[in-house]
Design an enzyme around this catalytic site. Structure first.
Site, PDB file in Angstrom:
ATOM      1  N   ARG A   1       0.877  -1.077   0.016  1.00  0.00           N
ATOM      2  CA  ARG A   1      -0.003   0.202   0.005  1.00  0.00           C
ATOM      3  C   ARG A   1       0.728   1.408  -0.109  1.00  0.00           C
ATOM      4  O   ARG A   1       1.854   1.194   0.655  1.00  0.00           O
ATOM      5  CB  ARG A   1      -1.067   0.019   1.383  1.00  0.00           C
ATOM      6  CG  ARG A   1      -1.828  -1.048   1.158  1.00  0.00           C
ATOM      7  CD  ARG A   1      -3.041  -1.087   2.301  1.00  0.00           C
ATOM      8  NE  ARG A   1      -3.849  -0.017   2.055  1.00  0.00           N
ATOM      9  CZ  ARG A   1      -4.876   0.482   2.894  1.00  0.00           C
ATOM     10  NH1 ARG A   1      -4.896   0.104   4.127  1.00  0.00           N
ATOM     11  NH2 ARG A   1      -5.799   1.487   2.600  1.00  0.00           N
TER      12      ARG A   1
ATOM     13  N   ASP B   1      -2.305   8.905   8.343  1.00  0.00           N
ATOM     14  CA  ASP B   1      -1.441   8.035   7.594  1.00  0.00           C
ATOM     15  C   ASP B   1      -0.153   8.472   7.162  1.00  0.00           C
ATOM     16  O   ASP B   1       0.892   7.640   7.050  1.00  0.00           O
ATOM     17  CB  ASP B   1      -2.260   7.506   6.402  1.00  0.00           C
ATOM     18  CG  ASP B   1      -3.457   6.425   6.885  1.00  0.00           C
ATOM     19  OD1 ASP B   1      -4.455   7.103   7.010  1.00  0.00           O
ATOM     20  OD2 ASP B   1      -3.111   5.292   6.991  1.00  0.00           O
TER      21      ASP B   1
ATOM     22  N   ASN C   1      -5.012  11.314   6.095  1.00  0.00           N
ATOM     23  CA  ASN C   1      -5.796  10.313   6.636  1.00  0.00           C
ATOM     24  C   ASN C   1      -6.979   9.993   5.682  1.00  0.00           C
ATOM     25  O   ASN C   1      -7.079  10.278   4.628  1.00  0.00           O
ATOM     26  CB  ASN C   1      -6.209  11.260   7.968  1.00  0.00           C
ATOM     27  CG  ASN C   1      -6.805   9.831   8.838  1.00  0.00           C
ATOM     28  OD1 ASN C   1      -6.062   8.660   9.054  1.00  0.00           O
ATOM     29  ND2 ASN C   1      -8.052  10.001   9.424  1.00  0.00           N
TER      30      ASN C   1
HETATM   31  O1  MRU Z   1      -7.336   2.355   4.656  1.00  0.00           O
HETATM   32  P1  MRU Z   1      -7.098   2.156   6.067  1.00  0.00           P
HETATM   33  O2  MRU Z   1      -8.367   1.536   6.897  1.00  0.00           O
HETATM   34  O3  MRU Z   1      -5.813   1.292   6.523  1.00  0.00           O
HETATM   35  O4  MRU Z   1      -7.065   3.617   6.776  1.00  0.00           O
HETATM   36  C1  MRU Z   1      -6.757   3.890   8.104  1.00  0.00           C
HETATM   37  C2  MRU Z   1      -6.819   5.314   8.266  1.00  0.00           C
HETATM   38  O5  MRU Z   1      -7.028   6.109   7.462  1.00  0.00           O
HETATM   39  C3  MRU Z   1      -6.591   5.508   9.866  1.00  0.00           C
HETATM   40  O6  MRU Z   1      -7.265   6.642  10.364  1.00  0.00           O
HETATM   41  C4  MRU Z   1      -4.970   5.841   9.864  1.00  0.00           C
HETATM   42  O7  MRU Z   1      -4.315   4.812   9.492  1.00  0.00           O
HETATM   43  C5  MRU Z   1      -4.599   6.030  11.421  1.00  0.00           C
HETATM   44  S1  MRU Z   1      -4.950   4.738  12.314  1.00  0.00           S
HETATM   45  C6  MRU Z   1      -3.963   4.818  13.618  1.00  0.00           C
END
Ligand code: MRU
Length: 356
Positions: free
Chosen positions: A95, A245, A255
């Site tokens: 990812r 993120d 995020n």
């Molecule tokens: O696609 P995801 O579910 O991996 O996205 C996660 C998020 O956007 C969270 O808000 C982010 O990783 C912060 S989690 C501690």
């Protein structure tokens, strides 16, 4: 916590046990990950997700790759290093947006190379890699605790807070980032309740945040994403807490898609917008949010919901999985190193130093 998002079972051969988040909340089932390809697939399909959690999982994944490389009959030091670096690169490619994934894979790759350069045999280098993965895991657990303690000071008794996506224990290997202050405030006896955005298209808020908060006994009210501005305008919440993120050098925050809209609505209604993230989410190499790679996911996620098709055939779809909230909308950034009000380039550089 009443569940474990991920757990390392030492080997060799080692195994990584993951709570399969694609099955929640209906089923609490675990995946036993034994090789790099299985982990790559688990990260891609969001069986394990959330920036810190995928970083920790990938660190153990590099150990799995290095173990496999060491077990190959007649493996030379060179072949071991090559295969271990390939494992790290493969996992990093799963990812693109959450920088914790690249950060952990590169940290593991650097150690593999340093062990090789120091003349270590594969078995000894492998032991060092496993120690490093455990260290990354322990640092994440500690960072979550610290962010919880610091962030809880922003929550007063009786507060309701809004959150988006899942930034809880399911998104980390500890008690979470965005939800950690809520867990700490609750444990300290403050009355706190949470409004959780459902978070289309993959429903991390409905499936995961609602599940984990309810399990931990924290009152949670589910709303659809389109209701967040209404909830803010009605004065129902006193703060917004989200994770991240990737945070750019100037403080822009990437995020889950929809976070930017929440931040705009929070600013319009003078509700503080807090971002909680460990230093492994900070990317000093990215000057501002416009340069953060945004993952685009498949059309199917938008064309339907929970396995049911909801759109007519032939409809075009755009599905960015993340968005960027400009630093000016962030009231404060909570990290394990401290709280940064109104984060900007100089304040973040002072906290993290260069190249953190
Ligand atoms: O696609 P995801 O579910 O991996 O996205 C996660 C998020 O956007 C969270 O808000 C982010 O990783 C912060 S989690 C501690």
């Amino acid at each position: 916590m009443h569940f474990k998002t991920l757990e390392w079972r030492a080997g060799p051969p080692g195994r990584l046990r993951l709570l399969d988040q694609t099955r929640l909340p209906a089923l609490e089932v675990y995946l036993e990950i034994e090789d790099v390809e299985a982990l790559h697939a688990a990260i891609r399909c969001l069986s394990v997700r959330g920036a810190p959690a995928i970083g920790v999982a990938a660190a153990y994944g590099v150990v799995l790759g290095a173990e496999r490389a060491a077990a190959l009959a007649g493996a030379t030091r060179e072949a071991w290093l090559g295969r271990t670096l390939e494992a790290a690169a493969r996992l990093e490619s799963a990812r693109p947006t959450a920088v914790n994934l690249a950060w952990a894979c590169r940290r593991m790759a650097r150690l593999a190379r340093a062990s090789y350069d120091a003349g270590a045999e594969p078995r000894a280098a492998l032991a060092a890699l496993e120690r490093e993965a455990r260290a990354i895991h322990a640092e994440d657990v500690a960072a979550c605790e610290r962010m919880g303690v610091l962030g809880a000071e922003l929550i007063q008794d009786g507060f309701a807070v809004l959150t988006h996506c899942n930034a809880g224990a399911l998104a980390t290997s500890g008690i979470g980032s965005g939800l950690a202050p809520i867990y700490h405030a609750h444990a300290a006896g403050k009355r706190v309740q949470v409004y959780a955005d459902e978070t289309r298209p993959l429903l991390q808020g409905a499936r995961l945040t609602a599940w984990e908060l309810a399990r931990e006994g924290i009152p949670v009210t589910l709303i659809t994403d389109g209701m967040a501005a209404r909830v803010l305008s009605e004065g129902r919440v006193q703060a917004v807490f989200v994770g991240a993120d990737r945070i750019a050098a100037n403080g822009d925050v990437c995020n889950k898609i929809g976070t930017y809209g929440v931040a705009l609505a929070a600013a319009a209604h003078a509700v503080p917008f807090y971002v909680v993230a460990p230093s492994s989410t900070f990317d000093a190499a990215i000057a501002d949010g416009s340069r953060i790679p945004i993952e685009e996911r498949g059309a199917d996620e938008v064309l339907g919901c929970a396995g049911q098709r909801s759109a007519p055939p032939g409809i075009a779809v755009y599905n960015p999985a993340f968005d960027v909230t400009p630093a000016r909308l962030v009231t404060a950034l909570v990290t394990e190193r401290g709280v940064v009000p109104r984060p900007d380039g100089p304040r973040l550089a002072a906290l993290f130093g260069r190249g953190a």
